[in-house]
Scaffold this motif. Sequence first.
Motif, short mmCIF file in Angstrom:
data_model
loop_
_atom_site.label_atom_id
_atom_site.label_comp_id
_atom_site.label_asym_id
_atom_site.label_seq_id
_atom_site.Cartn_x
_atom_site.Cartn_y
_atom_site.Cartn_z
N LEU A 191 0.81 -1.21 0.00
CA LEU A 191 0.00 0.00 0.00
C LEU A 191 0.85 1.26 0.00
O LEU A 191 0.44 2.30 -0.52
N LEU A 192 2.03 1.18 0.57
CA LEU A 192 2.86 2.37 0.77
C LEU A 192 3.68 2.72 -0.46
O LEU A 192 3.84 3.90 -0.80
N LEU A 193 4.20 1.70 -1.15
CA LEU A 193 5.09 1.94 -2.28
C LEU A 193 4.29 2.01 -3.59
O LEU A 193 3.17 1.53 -3.69
N ARG A 194 4.91 2.61 -4.59
CA ARG A 194 4.18 2.91 -5.82
C ARG A 194 4.15 1.77 -6.82
O ARG A 194 3.18 1.61 -7.55
N THR A 195 5.22 0.99 -6.92
CA THR A 195 5.30 -0.05 -7.93
C THR A 195 5.62 -1.39 -7.28
O THR A 195 6.17 -1.45 -6.17
N GLU A 196 5.29 -2.47 -7.99
CA GLU A 196 5.58 -3.80 -7.46
C GLU A 196 7.09 -4.07 -7.41
O GLU A 196 7.56 -4.82 -6.56
N LYS A 197 7.85 -3.45 -8.30
CA LYS A 197 9.30 -3.61 -8.25
C LYS A 197 9.86 -3.01 -6.96
O LYS A 197 10.80 -3.55 -6.37
N SER A 198 9.30 -1.89 -6.54
CA SER A 198 9.74 -1.28 -5.28
C SER A 198 9.42 -2.19 -4.10
O SER A 198 10.22 -2.33 -3.17
N VAL A 199 8.24 -2.83 -4.14
CA VAL A 199 7.85 -3.74 -3.08
C VAL A 199 8.83 -4.91 -3.00
O VAL A 199 9.29 -5.30 -1.91
N MET A 200 9.17 -5.48 -4.15
CA MET A 200 10.10 -6.61 -4.17
C MET A 200 11.49 -6.18 -3.71
O MET A 200 12.17 -6.92 -3.00
N GLY A 201 11.93 -5.00 -4.11
CA GLY A 201 13.25 -4.53 -3.71
C GLY A 201 13.37 -4.34 -2.21
O GLY A 201 14.33 -4.80 -1.58
N VAL A 202 12.37 -3.69 -1.61
CA VAL A 202 12.38 -3.48 -0.16
C VAL A 202 12.26 -4.81 0.57
O VAL A 202 12.91 -5.04 1.60
N SER A 203 11.42 -5.70 0.04
CA SER A 203 11.22 -7.00 0.68
C SER A 203 12.52 -7.80 0.74
O SER A 203 12.85 -8.39 1.78
N MET A 204 13.27 -7.81 -0.35
CA MET A 204 14.52 -8.55 -0.36
C MET A 204 15.54 -7.93 0.59
O MET A 204 16.32 -8.64 1.23
N MET A 205 15.53 -6.61 0.73
CA MET A 205 16.45 -5.96 1.66
C MET A 205 16.16 -6.35 3.10
O MET A 205 17.07 -6.43 3.93
N VAL A 206 14.90 -6.62 3.40
CA VAL A 206 14.53 -7.03 4.76
C VAL A 206 14.72 -8.52 4.96
O VAL A 206 15.22 -8.97 6.00
N LEU A 207 14.35 -9.30 3.95
CA LEU A 207 14.34 -10.76 4.10
C LEU A 207 15.73 -11.38 4.11
O LEU A 207 15.97 -12.34 4.85
N PHE A 208 16.63 -10.87 3.32
CA PHE A 208 17.95 -11.50 3.25
C PHE A 208 18.69 -11.47 4.59
O PHE A 208 19.21 -12.51 5.04
#
Length: 281
Positions: A191-208
């Motif tokens: 909901l917060l980010l604008r694109t799905e690529k941004s969501v995936m990028g932030v997710s990987m930064m947290v998950l790794f």
Amino acid sequence: MSTVTTVEAQDLAPVRTESLAELLISKERPRRPSALSTSLTFGWRAVLKIKHVPEQLFDVTAFPIMMVLMYTYLFGGALAGSPREYIQYLLPGILVMSVVMITMYTGVSVNTDIEKGVFDRFRSLPIWRPSAMVGYLLGDVLRYAMASAVMLSVGLILGFRPDNTVGVLLGVLLLLVFSFAFSWVWTMFGLLLRTEKSVMGVSMMVLFPLTFLSDIFVKPETMPGWLQAFVNNNPVTHVASAVRGLMAGDWPGTEIAWSLGWAALLVAVFGPVTMRLYNRK
């Protein structure tokens, strides 16, 4: 042509306000659906999306198989003497890692639907407002269960031998509860980010960092002291240790309590934030 139009206009009865009111109040209005029924309906919608786009199952089938095979044969000989010995320790942890990593696709799906304008229609419906979000998470729980079944099947083929079936079921159930709670983090980012690529990028930064800096691959005792402080307080470590203990036939009460506590905290913090963003989006 004008004659036909005049005749049709004469045949039509005039619409009166009284007749419309009688029509509206003549029948009992349908009951408002409950929160559970609407959440299950949106959950079924998520399942139907998988049916129509079966490629979505790639991350819960091929990805877990690849993870098990790669880490078992890559690290097995060096860390435990043989892949068969190593998989007894690795499989519960890699199961947690795979399921936790695919939780990010919840946020991607939410972001995609927002861009398509689907949520504008959902918000206009007379239903429990959080049901759209909860439905997404309930639908994804099925994907997590499928990934768990795939990984356990591959692990059994490679030589993994749990102590009992009940422990395996309890371990998977605990993992599903934690994953459901953890998915609220990604709905917020969706909901917060604008694109799905941004969501995936932030997710990987947290998950790794969360998944690799844990006890999934090796015991924390082998790590430097400063790293142990982070690993021992990592929620993924608590979940992996709890699942590993349950599958070994033990009852790791402390780790189970920590896992459930983290799940409750994630829902308590990110659930309200997600709904606030959803209402204002």
